[in-house]
Design a protein around this motif. Structure first.
Motif, short mmCIF file in Angstrom:
data_model
loop_
_atom_site.label_atom_id
_atom_site.label_comp_id
_atom_site.label_asym_id
_atom_site.label_seq_id
_atom_site.Cartn_x
_atom_site.Cartn_y
_atom_site.Cartn_z
N THR A 286 0.81 -1.22 0.00
CA THR A 286 0.00 0.00 0.00
C THR A 286 0.84 1.26 0.00
N ASN A 310 -6.20 -5.14 -3.91
CA ASN A 310 -4.89 -4.92 -3.29
C ASN A 310 -3.78 -4.92 -4.34
N HIS A 313 -2.36 -1.65 -5.84
CA HIS A 313 -1.36 -0.82 -5.16
C HIS A 313 0.02 -0.94 -5.81
#
Length: 646
Positions: A286, A310, A313
């Motif tokens: 992240t 996710n 990212h």
């Protein structure tokens, strides 16, 4: 054997408290502490050593013992001077404990609040977890009253030590989510007033453990199929990538900076520029794009989440130097982002461990639901000292969820043109999370969430369990305050990152060595696993036959035979953990229904039918999990046939 808490109570009165305490006797201690010693010998030993200096016991107007405590040059009453039991009954009414069977007592005093609960529930199966800050108070209770009716409760635990990671571990052992209908805190306010910070921290810790337990269950339920699918798809690339195992101890004594994407990262991200050769920079996935936008290319990027969201990212991140550490169940496209710069690992205690053997020895990291915990274990794995955290808020510092520059910023703040609209968007995102108030590093209340506090609890324990490592929290915000030294990031750099360690060439050389020694083995375990799958299907067939036949077994005999069949599933150590992972909700529902069956008299009407239905439903859910596994094994075998590994 301890007496039942209920067998000694005369009818018709539920609790004969007054008759016990007409005289100010202190002769109960040996009996009480002996009872305690049968279940908590270490605490019993501690109580024997305690000298009671600040707690005074005397008789109330009603003849029952009451007590006061000297604290901060003042005398504080622990109970009413007139009728402590009546006071406890009234205090109990202020608590919402309907349908609860797990009770956390914040403060014990002389135990009257627990007496009141016993009266009210009349249920010896309640689970009582007692947190008391002062052993003198607990000693006074054990001296002043006959507590055998309390100490004989089958599910009673006095927390000691009653703070920090030790408290969390005790609660984790005590708490059974299958049995728990509802958990509630029962507060003894005089105890709270003596040490409010202690009890607030204890409540935070226990609440975070409860959230953590259910988070783990929900994660497995929601993602187990995804984990399996990703692993099957990743297997060829993950097997070819060098493993993390070759990096064990590769950077002894090198300072590590773990960069997470908490709100406070905006305060000090710029301080990372120019120190790439003085500390190992380990980024969570992240935090990667915010780092690159600030002109910082980290040494390692960690990823282990199976979701496409996710993956975004790191998708297309313009990193030229970073090496990716990817767990084998990550979103499959991550293996195409860092060409020739990807290391593979697996997670400790993964339900996929039997399939992970197909990868060879890639190395194992521990994680607790967060890529930040994965990064922490990586820093420990490669031997870094000290370990410095930045961006590790674990809380909504200043009301914000993340730092700026995340991949989702354009989506989250689309149409935002002024500060008011920005604040409204932030509040909308926070409203979907379960909020928990925690004390931050400055002693101020800050909002966190159930998930963040579970990660906080894990990281705190890890720091405690590695006393040989110095941990520095340089986040400059958030809640990571225990077992770490808190300082500004600039000070941490000045004190610990003062040498040129020429890290980039060292990392490339270590990676090249890992590539050259990337030993693979595939095939042997697959045959073993397929054999177990066939054997498990046979077990389920036997169980289904038992549920469908009417052989005249008694309810007790039928349950015994079905339970033996169920136990046979666990004779297969490779697939049983994976099956459990894929069948989390089936297991959970079965265990609750079985507990209900065990509580019924053996001659209950329709008990045999209920037993059959309960086990038949369970075997059905196991069969569904085995179908998923069988499909995955077929795909793995097809991959090997189409593209055999060297």
């Amino acid at each position: 054997m301890a007496r039942s808490a209920w067998s000694v109570l005369p009818a018709p009165r539920i609790y004969p408290i007054l008759a016990e305490h007409r005289v100010p006797s202190l002769s109960y201690f040996e009996t009480n502490v002996s009872l305690l010693g049968t279940r908590q010998p270490e605490l019993a030993l501690q109580l024997r050593k305690v000298l009671r200096k600040n707690v005074r016991v005397f008789l109330s107007a009603q003849g029952m013992p009451t007590a006061s405590c000297d604290h901060d040059s003042s005398t504080h009453a622990l109970h009413s001077k007139y009728d402590p039991l009546k006071e406890a009954r009234q205090a109990l009414k202020k608590n919402d404990y309907g349908e609860a069977n797990y009770f956390i007592f914040l403060g014990f005093g002389l135990g009257y609040i627990l007496d009141a609960l016993i009266e009210e529930t009349a249920d010896p199966s309640i689970h009582c977890f007692v947190v008391e800050s002062d052993l003198e108070i607990l000693r006074a209770a054990f001296e002043a009253r006959d507590l055998s009716h309390i100490l004989s409760l089958p599910h009673l635990h006095f927390a000691w030590p009653a703070s920090g990671a030790e408290l969390a571990e005790q609660w984790d052992r005590f708490f059974d989510p299958v049995q728990a209908q509802k958990s509630t805190f029962i507060t003894h306010y005089p105890s709270i007033s003596l040490n409010p910070a202690f009890f607030r921290a204890a409540a935070e810790k226990i609440q975070s453990q409860i959230f953590q337990t259910y988070t783990d269950i929900n994660t497995l339920v929601a993602k187990s199929q995804t984990f399996l699918d990703n692993f099957v798809q990743n297997l060829p690339k993950a097997a070819r990538a060098p493993g993390l195992a070759k990096f064990a101890g590769a950077f002894p004594g090198v300072p590590a900076i773990i960069v997470s994407a908490g709100p406070s990262l905006d305060k000090n991200i710029h301080e990372l520029r120019g120190i790439e050769d003085r500390a190992l920079i380990i980024s969570t996935d992240t935090a990667l794009k915010p780092l690159l936008a600030a002109g910082i290319d980290p040494h390692f990027v960690m990823t282990g989440d199976p979701s496409h969201a996710n993956y975004l990212h790191i998708k297309g991140a313009p990193s030229r130097e970073s090496f990716l550490v990817a767990e084998a169940t990550s979103y499959p496209d991550v293996f195409g982002e860092f060409i020739e710069r990807t290391l593979t690992c697996t997670f400790e205690n993964s339900a996929l461990h039997s399939l992970s053997d197909l990868l060879g020895n890639k190395g194992i990291l521990r994680a607790w639901g967060s890529v930040a915990t994965m990064a922490l274990d990586f820093a420990l794995w490669v031997g870094c000292r000290p370990i410095i955290f930045i961006g590790q808020d674990l809380a909504h510092t200043d009301g914000r969820i993340y730092c700026t520059g995340l991949n989702f910023d354009d989506q989250w703040f689309a149409g935002v043109t002024d500060p008011a609209a920005w604040q409204k968007a932030i509040e909308e995102m926070r409203s979907h999370k379960r909020a928990v108030m925690i004390e931050d590093i400055f002693g101020r209340p800050v909002e966190s969430t159930d998930k963040l506090t579970s990660y906080w609890n894990w990281m705190t324990k890890e720091c405690r369990d590695h006393p040989e490592v110095q941990f520095i929290n340089a986040t400059e915000g958030g809640i990571l305050r225990d077992n770490v030294n808190v300082m500004s990031f600039r000070e941490a750099i000045y004190r610990f990152c003062d040498k040129n360690l020429d890290l980039r060439p060292r990392i490339r050389n270590a990676f090249s060595a890992a590539q050259e020694n990337n030993l693979l083995y595939v095939g042997v375990n697959l045959a073993v696993i397929k054999g177990e799958l066939a054997a498990l299907r046979d077990v389920l067939h036997r169980g289904s036959q038992l549920c469908g036949m009417d052989a005249g077994y008694s309810a007790q005999e039928l349950r015994k035979r079905l339970e033996a069949t169920k136990d046979a599933i666990y004779y297969h150590p490779h697939l049983a953990p994976l099956m459990d992972s894929l069948n989390q909700m089936g297991n959970f529902n079965f265990l609750r229904r079985r507990r209900s069956i065990l509580q019924r008299p053996p001659d209950s009407e329709n008990l045999r039918d209920e037993i059959k239905n309960t086990y038949a439903e369970y075997f059905g859910t196991v069969g569904e999990a085995l179908d998923m596994i069988g499909h995955a094994l077929s795909r793995i075998e097809a991959n090997f046939d189409a593209e055999p590994l060297p």
